[in-house]
Design a protein around this motif. Structure first.
Motif, PDB file in Angstrom:
ATOM      1  N   ARG A  18       4.506 -94.729 -61.328  1.00  0.00           N
ATOM      2  CA  ARG A  18       3.388 -94.426 -61.783  1.00  0.00           C
ATOM      3  C   ARG A  18       2.740 -92.963 -61.626  1.00  0.00           C
ATOM      4  NH1 ARG A  18      -0.650 -99.046 -60.042  1.00  0.00           N
ATOM      5  NH2 ARG A  18      -2.343 -97.812 -61.368  1.00  0.00           N
ATOM      6  N   GLU A  22       0.972 -91.467 -64.543  1.00  0.00           N
ATOM      7  CA  GLU A  22      -0.426 -91.531 -64.516  1.00  0.00           C
ATOM      8  C   GLU A  22      -1.252 -90.304 -63.712  1.00  0.00           C
ATOM      9  OE1 GLU A  22      -1.710 -95.382 -63.235  1.00  0.00           O
ATOM     10  OE2 GLU A  22       0.032 -96.400 -64.144  1.00  0.00           O
ATOM     11  N   PRO A 243      -2.785 -93.139 -58.816  1.00  0.00           N
ATOM     12  CA  PRO A 243      -2.769 -94.290 -59.374  1.00  0.00           C
ATOM     13  C   PRO A 243      -3.173 -95.520 -58.334  1.00  0.00           C
ATOM     14  CG  PRO A 243      -0.864 -93.131 -59.903  1.00  0.00           C
ATOM     15  CD  PRO A 243      -1.555 -92.377 -58.835  1.00  0.00           C
TER      16      PRO A 243
END
Length: 282
Positions: A18, A22, A243
């Motif tokens: 992630r 992100e 994240p």
């Protein structure tokens, strides 16, 4: 501020994945732009003629017979492109091929000079026609899309590696909000703000910055948890910016449980790009 702990911590794989998508509000945009731009680029690359890079003036030639002519469902400069199917022989073996040109180039039954790759007659084209539908210069107008996405990723991904290092080796501390100012960027019609925080370490105060359009996650009177490198306190990472805003224990363990699914779906972006380029060029 006293150091609470300092040790190398394990980063769960889903969080690691992630972080590459992100960690920055531009990252996901870059991946989307690069992936869809790559798909469009590869589709047109697969129907663009690169035979001039494969065939040369010294490539062997022979005569071929045009046995079929049909509209290729393509137009260039508002002119229809036609596919010419032909057959020819090399050392007694018959081969077939397709070249592309305009309606006035040849008719069925005409004889045409074919140029083919030495040792590989299956790769051929009619001389002065194209091996594929379009000229390669057309790609110059399309490559801009994956290029923009690629530039964004080239800028953003190295920063992810820096954040991973801080997350793996960083010491826990606290940072207090000190101010913010608007940038020239908006995300979902929200202004991206450059937020500043003060971090104290070794009797000194360091200022760290974080750009975000989600200011509500960081705008607080209470100190925010932060990870920083003990010997480079200016390299710091707000835990809320990660994240899932993970919870980290005083012993340095990441307590938040991260599920592999759907994080693993992010890998479809690079996988799709690799598959598209493989189909187009290999």
């Amino acid at each position: 501020m006293a150091i609470m702990f300092h040790r190398t911590r394990h980063i769960p794989l889903p969080l690691l994945i992630r972080m590459f998508f992100e960690s920055n509000f531009l990252l996901l945009f870059g991946w989307i732009f690069f992936t869809f731009g790559s798909i469009i680029f590869c589709v047109f690359a697969s129907i663009s003629d690169f035979s001039d890079f494969v065939l040369s003036k010294d490539s062997p030639r022979t005569q071929a017979i045009i046995y079929k002519k049909e509209y290729a469902n393509a137009r260039e400069n508002r002119v229809s492109i036609y596919a010419y199917h032909y057959k020819f022989q090399v050392e007694g073996q018959e081969y077939t091929g397709i070249s592309y040109g305009y309606s006035s180039d040849y008719q069925v039954g005409n004889t045409a000079t074919v140029i083919y790759k030495k040792g590989k007659p299956t790769y051929s084209r009619i001389e002065n026609l194209r091996h594929k539908q379009f000229q390669p210069y057309f790609l110059l107008f399309i490559v801009i899309f994956p290029l923009i996405g690629g530039i964004i990723l080239a800028i953003a991904i190295p920063k992810v590696f820096s954040k991973i290092r801080i997350l793996r080796e960083g010491t826990m501390g606290e940072a207090t909000f000190s101010g913010m100012k608007p940038t020239n960027t908006t995300v979902n019609k929200q202004r991206v703000m450059k937020m500043s925080f003060h971090l104290q370490s070794g009797g000194k105060t360091y200022t760290i910055h974080h750009n975000t359009h989600q200011t509500h996650k960081f705008f607080t009177d209470k100190p925010l948890k932060v990870l920083f490198l003990p010997h480079q306190p200016e390299k710091a990472l707000l835990i809320n910016s990660l994240p899932g805003s993970p919870e980290i224990s005083e012993q340095g363990t990441i307590l938040t449980q991260y599920a592999l699914f759907p994080a693993i779906l992010y890998l479809l972006f690079p996988a799709t790009c690799l598959f598209a380029y493989w189909l187009a060029f290999f």
